[in-house]
Design a protein around this motif. Sequence first.
Motif, short mmCIF file in Angstrom:
data_model
loop_
_atom_site.label_atom_id
_atom_site.label_comp_id
_atom_site.label_asym_id
_atom_site.label_seq_id
_atom_site.Cartn_x
_atom_site.Cartn_y
_atom_site.Cartn_z
N HIS A 183 38.88 57.05 12.49
CA HIS A 183 37.71 56.62 13.26
C HIS A 183 36.99 55.41 12.65
CE1 HIS A 183 38.30 60.47 15.23
NE2 HIS A 183 37.46 60.08 16.17
N THR A 184 37.25 55.14 11.35
CA THR A 184 36.47 54.06 10.71
C THR A 184 37.30 53.06 9.91
OG1 THR A 184 36.14 55.19 8.58
CG2 THR A 184 34.59 55.75 10.35
N ASN A 221 33.21 49.15 10.65
CA ASN A 221 34.21 50.05 11.24
C ASN A 221 35.40 49.18 11.62
OD1 ASN A 221 35.73 51.57 13.15
ND2 ASN A 221 33.94 52.88 13.49
N HIS A 257 31.33 41.46 9.07
CA HIS A 257 30.69 42.65 8.50
C HIS A 257 31.65 43.82 8.61
CE1 HIS A 257 28.00 45.76 7.47
NE2 HIS A 257 27.80 46.20 8.70
N ILE A 305 38.13 60.41 9.05
CA ILE A 305 37.40 59.22 8.56
C ILE A 305 38.28 57.96 8.67
CG2 ILE A 305 36.15 58.19 6.61
CD1 ILE A 305 35.64 61.10 5.61
N ASP A 364 31.96 69.26 7.03
CA ASP A 364 33.08 69.54 7.93
C ASP A 364 33.68 68.22 8.40
OD1 ASP A 364 34.84 70.58 9.70
OD2 ASP A 364 33.35 71.12 11.22
N LEU A 415 30.20 56.94 5.92
CA LEU A 415 30.36 55.53 6.29
C LEU A 415 29.98 54.55 5.18
CD1 LEU A 415 28.71 55.72 9.85
CD2 LEU A 415 31.16 55.86 9.30
N GLY A 433 25.34 56.39 16.28
CA GLY A 433 26.57 55.63 15.99
C GLY A 433 27.23 55.03 17.21
N ILE A 465 35.60 48.25 15.22
CA ILE A 465 34.66 47.21 15.66
C ILE A 465 35.23 45.83 15.28
CG2 ILE A 465 32.36 46.20 15.28
CD1 ILE A 465 31.31 49.08 14.84
N CYS A 502 22.24 45.06 7.97
CA CYS A 502 23.60 44.57 7.67
C CYS A 502 23.75 43.07 7.90
CB CYS A 502 24.62 45.32 8.52
SG CYS A 502 24.49 47.09 8.37
N LEU A 533 19.09 52.71 14.51
CA LEU A 533 19.53 52.74 13.11
C LEU A 533 18.30 52.51 12.24
CD1 LEU A 533 21.71 52.75 10.97
CD2 LEU A 533 22.36 50.46 11.64
O1 UT7 Z 1 26.57 48.42 9.89
C1 UT7 Z 1 26.00 48.76 11.13
C2 UT7 Z 1 25.75 50.18 11.19
N1 UT7 Z 1 26.67 51.13 11.66
C3 UT7 Z 1 27.73 50.99 12.44
O2 UT7 Z 1 28.19 49.95 12.74
C4 UT7 Z 1 28.37 52.23 12.96
C5 UT7 Z 1 28.82 52.07 14.38
N2 UT7 Z 1 29.41 53.27 14.89
C6 UT7 Z 1 30.60 53.75 14.47
O3 UT7 Z 1 31.24 53.20 13.62
C7 UT7 Z 1 31.14 54.99 15.14
O4 UT7 Z 1 30.37 55.27 16.29
C8 UT7 Z 1 31.15 56.24 14.22
C9 UT7 Z 1 32.19 56.05 13.11
C10 UT7 Z 1 29.79 56.47 13.61
C11 UT7 Z 1 31.56 57.48 15.03
O5 UT7 Z 1 32.84 57.28 15.58
P1 UT7 Z 1 33.10 57.64 17.12
O6 UT7 Z 1 34.54 57.46 17.37
O7 UT7 Z 1 32.15 56.77 17.92
O8 UT7 Z 1 32.74 59.15 17.19
P2 UT7 Z 1 31.63 59.84 18.11
O9 UT7 Z 1 30.27 59.42 17.73
O10 UT7 Z 1 32.06 59.64 19.52
O11 UT7 Z 1 31.78 61.37 17.72
C12 UT7 Z 1 32.96 62.05 18.03
C13 UT7 Z 1 32.95 63.39 17.33
C14 UT7 Z 1 31.62 64.16 17.40
O12 UT7 Z 1 31.94 65.52 17.60
P3 UT7 Z 1 31.72 66.20 19.03
O13 UT7 Z 1 30.25 66.08 19.28
O14 UT7 Z 1 32.55 65.40 19.99
O15 UT7 Z 1 32.21 67.58 18.81
C15 UT7 Z 1 31.08 64.02 16.00
O16 UT7 Z 1 30.29 65.12 15.62
O17 UT7 Z 1 33.24 63.20 15.95
C16 UT7 Z 1 32.34 63.99 15.19
N3 UT7 Z 1 32.15 63.41 13.89
C17 UT7 Z 1 32.93 63.73 12.83
N4 UT7 Z 1 33.95 64.58 12.71
C18 UT7 Z 1 34.53 64.70 11.49
C19 UT7 Z 1 31.26 62.47 13.51
N5 UT7 Z 1 31.41 62.19 12.20
C20 UT7 Z 1 32.44 62.97 11.76
C21 UT7 Z 1 33.07 63.13 10.52
N6 UT7 Z 1 34.10 63.98 10.43
N7 UT7 Z 1 32.68 62.45 9.43
#
Ligand code: UT7
Length: 334
Positions: free
Chosen positions: A40-41, A259, A256, A37, A31, A160, A221, A262, A116, A194
Motif C-alpha cells: 500500500h505504501t 507513498n 516528496h 505496508i 494489526d 508511514l 489518508g 502517489i 511536507c 492532516l
Molecule cells: O506527506 C503527506 C502526508 N501523507 C500522505 O501522503 C498519505 C496519503 N495517503 C496514503 O498514502 C494512503 O491513503 C494510506 C497509505 C494512508 C492508506 O492506503 P489506502 O490504500 O488508501 O488504504 P485505505 O485508507 O483505503 O484503507 C484500507 C484499509 C482500511 O481497512 P478497512 O476499513 O477497509 O477494513 C484500513 O483500516 O486498510 C486498513 N489499514 C491497514 N491495514 C493494515 C490502514 N493502515 C493499515 C495498516 N495495516 N498499517
Amino acid sequence: MNRLKRAGIIGTGSCLPARVMTNQEFESFIDTSDEWIRSHTGICERRIADSDIATSDLSAEAAVRALDNAGLKPEDIDLIIVSTVTPDMMFPSTACLVQDKIGAVNAAAFDLGAACTGFLYGLTVAQNFVAAGYYKNILVIGAETLSKIADYSDRNTCVLFGDGAGAAVVSEVPEEYGILSTCIGADGSGGDLLKLPAGGSRIPASAESLRDRLHYIKMDGSKVYRFAAKAMEMAAETALKKCGLNKSDINYLIPHQANIRIIDSAVKRLKISEDKVYINIDKYGNMSAASVAVALDEASRKGLLKDDDIIVLVAFGGGLTWGSAVIKWKAIGR
Ligand code: UT7
C-alpha cells in the motif's frame, strides 16, 4: 534598479538516525503486516531517532555536511531556515538552536511551517533573498523527528513516518545555472485532513488533550491521497511554465516520498520514465519536510544529477500545501 541575481544550490548534506525500524517490528504491536505496508505504501523500513535526539541534532549534522560540500564555513552563512513540523520545542526556533550548534554566528534564523512542502517553501524564500542581493549564503534545512508525534497505536498513520534531515546551501551562481523558477501554493480549507491538533494555542496541553491522544498526527489518508498526485503534477507544471519549460524537458524528478503509489501516479501524469525519478521511500518512509532534501542530497552524491540537467523537485503536504522548483544543475562547490 539592480538586476536580480541567479540563486542556486552549491552544496547538500543529510543525516539519518542509525536505528532502522522494519515493517516486521510493527506486526508485534499493531494489526498490520509487512505485506500490507509494502503493497500500500512502498515502505520497507524507516529510521527512528533515539530518545535523546531532537530535530535540531539531525539538522545540525545535515547542515555541517552541506557546508562541507559547498566549501563554506559556518560564519559564511547569513540565514538559516529550518522547515519542520517537529521543532525541538515551541520556541526558541529550531533554526536558532542549529545556529548555535554549528557556530553560524553571523546568521539570522527562523523556522518555517509548510509540512511536507517545507523544503520547497524554504528554497523559494532563500532563492528570493539571494536574488534580491539581501543575503549571500543561506542554509535551507528540511528536518523531522516524526517518530516523536506518530501514534504507535494507530495503524493508519504510524507505519508511514520516519526521521531524518536534509540541508542545502543556496548562494549566487552563474546566470546559466541554478534555480530557474519555483512555485508554492496552499489551500487552507484542507487543513483538517492532516494535523497535530493539540499543543498550540487552540488546544493547549492538558490532561484531557493527553487522554484524547491529541498530541499525535491525525490524517484522513485517502483524502490526502486523492489531492496528492494532482497537486504534484500541477505544482511541477506551474514551475516549469514559469521558466518557459515543459514536462518533456525534465531530466530528473525528485518527488516528496509519501507513498510509492502517489509517486507512480504523478510520474504517469508527468509522462517521465521511471529511471528519471529518485525513490528512497522504501528505506526511509515519509520524512515530511526532510524527504525532498534527503533525496536531493542522495541523488547528488550518487552522481545521478549531471551538469546542465533540468531537475524538478516537487512536494505536497499538510496545510494543504504544494510546491516545486526547477533547477538547471551544475556541481558547483562540490
Ligand atoms: O506527506 C503527506 C502526508 N501523507 C500522505 O501522503 C498519505 C496519503 N495517503 C496514503 O498514502 C494512503 O491513503 C494510506 C497509505 C494512508 C492508506 O492506503 P489506502 O490504500 O488508501 O488504504 P485505505 O485508507 O483505503 O484503507 C484500507 C484499509 C482500511 O481497512 P478497512 O476499513 O477497509 O477494513 C484500513 O483500516 O486498510 C486498513 N489499514 C491497514 N491495514 C493494515 C490502514 N493502515 C493499515 C495498516 N495495516 N498499517
